[in-house]
Design a protein around this motif. Structure first.
Motif, PDB file in Angstrom:
ATOM      1  N   UNK A 174     -31.816  83.951 -22.467  1.00 20.98           N
ATOM      2  CA  UNK A 174     -32.460  82.875 -21.700  1.00 20.98           C
ATOM      3  C   UNK A 174     -31.769  81.533 -21.917  1.00 20.98           C
ATOM      4  N   UNK A 175     -30.912  81.463 -22.942  1.00 24.22           N
ATOM      5  CA  UNK A 175     -30.204  80.210 -23.230  1.00 24.22           C
ATOM      6  C   UNK A 175     -28.923  80.059 -22.425  1.00 24.22           C
ATOM      7  N   UNK A 176     -28.509  81.124 -21.716  1.00 18.85           N
ATOM      8  CA  UNK A 176     -27.201  81.096 -21.073  1.00 18.85           C
ATOM      9  C   UNK A 176     -27.102  80.063 -19.964  1.00 18.85           C
ATOM     10  N   UNK A 177     -28.217  79.712 -19.374  1.00 17.84           N
ATOM     11  CA  UNK A 177     -28.193  78.704 -18.308  1.00 17.84           C
ATOM     12  C   UNK A 177     -27.935  77.305 -18.862  1.00 17.84           C
ATOM     13  N   UNK A 178     -28.286  77.093 -20.124  1.00 16.92           N
ATOM     14  CA  UNK A 178     -28.182  75.743 -20.697  1.00 16.92           C
ATOM     15  C   UNK A 178     -27.099  75.611 -21.762  1.00 16.92           C
ATOM     16  N   UNK A 179     -26.505  76.733 -22.189  1.00 16.81           N
ATOM     17  CA  UNK A 179     -25.492  76.680 -23.254  1.00 16.81           C
ATOM     18  C   UNK A 179     -24.140  77.129 -22.697  1.00 16.81           C
ATOM     19  N   UNK A 180     -23.206  76.196 -22.542  1.00 19.58           N
ATOM     20  CA  UNK A 180     -21.884  76.585 -22.055  1.00 19.58           C
ATOM     21  C   UNK A 180     -21.003  77.130 -23.182  1.00 19.58           C
ATOM     22  N   UNK A 181     -21.558  77.138 -24.412  1.00 18.72           N
ATOM     23  CA  UNK A 181     -20.819  77.686 -25.551  1.00 18.72           C
ATOM     24  C   UNK A 181     -21.362  79.060 -25.960  1.00 18.72           C
ATOM     25  N   UNK A 182     -22.008  79.764 -25.012  1.00 17.30           N
ATOM     26  CA  UNK A 182     -22.547  81.092 -25.283  1.00 17.30           C
ATOM     27  C   UNK A 182     -21.961  82.107 -24.304  1.00 17.30           C
ATOM     28  N   UNK A 183     -21.395  83.174 -24.827  1.00 19.51           N
ATOM     29  CA  UNK A 183     -20.818  84.252 -24.030  1.00 19.51           C
ATOM     30  C   UNK A 183     -21.602  85.526 -24.292  1.00 19.51           C
ATOM     31  N   UNK A 184     -21.988  86.224 -23.223  1.00 15.97           N
ATOM     32  CA  UNK A 184     -22.699  87.495 -23.351  1.00 15.97           C
ATOM     33  C   UNK A 184     -21.744  88.637 -23.028  1.00 15.97           C
ATOM     34  N   UNK A 185     -21.563  89.531 -23.988  1.00 21.20           N
ATOM     35  CA  UNK A 185     -20.719  90.706 -23.806  1.00 21.20           C
ATOM     36  C   UNK A 185     -21.563  91.942 -24.108  1.00 21.20           C
ATOM     37  N   UNK A 186     -21.467  92.963 -23.260  1.00 25.58           N
ATOM     38  CA  UNK A 186     -22.266  94.162 -23.472  1.00 25.58           C
ATOM     39  C   UNK A 186     -21.433  95.297 -24.052  1.00 25.58           C
ATOM     40  N   UNK A 187     -22.119  96.208 -24.701  1.00 24.83           N
ATOM     41  CA  UNK A 187     -21.481  97.402 -25.262  1.00 24.83           C
ATOM     42  C   UNK A 187     -20.835  98.217 -24.147  1.00 24.83           C
ATOM     43  N   UNK A 188     -21.500  98.259 -23.003  1.00 23.01           N
ATOM     44  CA  UNK A 188     -20.944  98.992 -21.869  1.00 23.01           C
ATOM     45  C   UNK A 188     -19.606  98.404 -21.437  1.00 23.01           C
ATOM     46  N   UNK A 189     -19.538  97.080 -21.398  1.00 27.29           N
ATOM     47  CA  UNK A 189     -18.293  96.425 -21.002  1.00 27.29           C
ATOM     48  C   UNK A 189     -17.168  96.779 -21.969  1.00 27.29           C
ATOM     49  N   UNK A 190     -17.461  96.761 -23.275  1.00 27.61           N
ATOM     50  CA  UNK A 190     -16.443  97.105 -24.257  1.00 27.61           C
ATOM     51  C   UNK A 190     -16.024  98.566 -24.133  1.00 27.61           C
ATOM     52  N   UNK A 191     -16.972  99.422 -23.752  1.00 23.49           N
ATOM     53  CA  UNK A 191     -16.672 100.850 -23.601  1.00 23.49           C
ATOM     54  C   UNK A 191     -15.842 101.126 -22.350  1.00 23.49           C
ATOM     55  N   UNK A 192     -16.204 100.474 -21.250  1.00 21.87           N
ATOM     56  CA  UNK A 192     -15.541 100.747 -19.973  1.00 21.87           C
ATOM     57  C   UNK A 192     -14.221 100.007 -19.813  1.00 21.87           C
ATOM     58  N   UNK A 193     -14.144  98.805 -20.368  1.00 22.59           N
ATOM     59  CA  UNK A 193     -12.954  97.983 -20.157  1.00 22.59           C
ATOM     60  C   UNK A 193     -12.705  97.131 -21.398  1.00 22.59           C
ATOM     61  N   UNK A 194     -12.256  97.771 -22.474  1.00 20.52           N
ATOM     62  CA  UNK A 194     -12.022  97.056 -23.724  1.00 20.52           C
ATOM     63  C   UNK A 194     -10.951  95.984 -23.551  1.00 20.52           C
ATOM     64  N   UNK A 195      -9.945  96.288 -22.773  1.00 22.61           N
ATOM     65  CA  UNK A 195      -8.876  95.323 -22.489  1.00 22.61           C
ATOM     66  C   UNK A 195      -9.464  94.057 -21.857  1.00 22.61           C
ATOM     67  N   UNK A 196     -10.304  94.244 -20.843  1.00 23.94           N
ATOM     68  CA  UNK A 196     -10.926  93.098 -20.176  1.00 23.94           C
ATOM     69  C   UNK A 196     -11.877  92.342 -21.087  1.00 23.94           C
ATOM     70  N   UNK A 197     -12.622  93.074 -21.926  1.00 19.23           N
ATOM     71  CA  UNK A 197     -13.559  92.427 -22.843  1.00 19.23           C
ATOM     72  C   UNK A 197     -12.817  91.547 -23.842  1.00 19.23           C
TER      73      UNK A 197
END
Length: 306
Positions: A174-197
């Motif tokens: 819920x903080x992502x709209x107000x914090x430009x210093x917060x990045x959300x990365x999911x386990x799925x993203x790391x599994x499907x595209x580790x290079x991109x993550x």
């Protein structure tokens, strides 16, 4: 410090006493973050270790020396655990990587006004509960897991150690709209595209890597490499604390493993509780299955592969 049977209650959340004290938890809430800090945040078993490896590799431009010679709990100590003060005191004065499982409502005030980079790692909660269940079987500092059905009910009630998964993910995302210093990365993203993550993380940390450095990072933080790395797989921990004869800290690294554990009735019950608790949040995708979670995409507004 064994305290294997001790549970610390802190602000209504239980923590394993082997790793946490009232003093260490209180210190975490008033921790003086530096603008140069990198904070990895997650609910347990959501991809924390994987992100610790990625951040170490990014900081060292793909060089695996630290990953292979220094335990991850020293490279990226848990802020709220009793040993962290000593480790952080000995850290570089300009660059620290710190890990936490604390929810935002507890740690958020300490971060106010700081430019520290925060990376939030999330995972399909069904996979989280299965992984956490197996971890309880081998971690002697955690309560007895009981049957999977009993464990699942506690997870959905939010009464396991580290509290409610629902509160944790809603609080941080819920903080992502107000914090430009917060990045959300999911386990799925790391599994499907580790290079991109890895590219996303390196860009977020203002440490862009050339292609060769990204490829080296991918190579050295693959699940197979981590599973066989004693600096990562927790085999350095004493047998009486973590019994590897009862399982592996890094089991299989797959997404969707919950399907091998949930009964149809358990899945239906999970879905009903999930929809009730997360009904007012934004659409998100795990494993090609739409769930509703509280998520605001980072500045790039890039959705995960579908």
């Amino acid at each position: 410090m064994a305290r294997l049977d001790v549970t610390e209650m802190f602000h209504g959340i239980s923590f394993p006493g082997h790793l946490h004290t009232q003093e260490s938890l209180q210190l975490a809430l008033r921790f003086p973050f530096r603008d140069t800090d990198v904070l990895i945040v997650s609910y347990p078993k959501s991809g924390t270790t994987w992100m610790q490896e990625i951040v170490t590799l990014v900081a060292n431009r793909g060089d695996p020396h630290l990953n292979q010679t220094v335990p991850n709990w020293t490279r990226a100590p848990w802020l709220e655990q009793y040993y962290s003060a000593a480790v952080l005191e000995a850290s570089s004065p300009t660059k620290r990587t710190i890990t936490t499982h604390l929810p935002h409502h507890l740690l958020g005030p300490a971060l106010q006004g700081s430019k520290a980079k925060v990376i939030y790692v999330s995972r399909n909660p069904k996979d989280v509960v299965v992984s956490f269940y197996h971890f309880h079987k081998m971690a002697n500092f955690l309560p007895c897991a009981g049957t999977f059905e009993e464990f699942l009910n506690k997870f959905l009630e939010g009464t396991l150690n580290f509290g409610s998964w629902f509160d944790h993910i809603k609080g941080w995302t819920s903080q992502m709209a107000s914090m430009d210093n917060l990045l959300h990365v999911t386990y799925q993203e790391m599994s499907l595209d580790l290079h991109g993550a890895i590219r996303r993380v390196s860009s977020f940390l203002d440490c862009p890597l050339v292609e060769e450095e990204v490829n080296k990072s991918v190579q050295h933080c693959s699940f197979a490499r981590m599973k066989n790395n004693n600096m990562v797989n927790y085999t350095l921990i004493a047998h009486e604390i973590m019994d590897h004869s009862k399982g592996s800290f890094m089991r299989n690294g797959k997404t969707g493993d919950w399907k091998n554990m949930f009964t149809e009735e358990q899945n239906q019950y999970f879905e009903s509780v999930f929809k009730s608790k997360m009904h007012d949040c934004t659409e998100f995708v795990w494993e090609y299955i739409c769930y509703i979670v509280c998520l605001w995409y980072d500045a790039g507004n890039q959705k995960l592969p579908q």
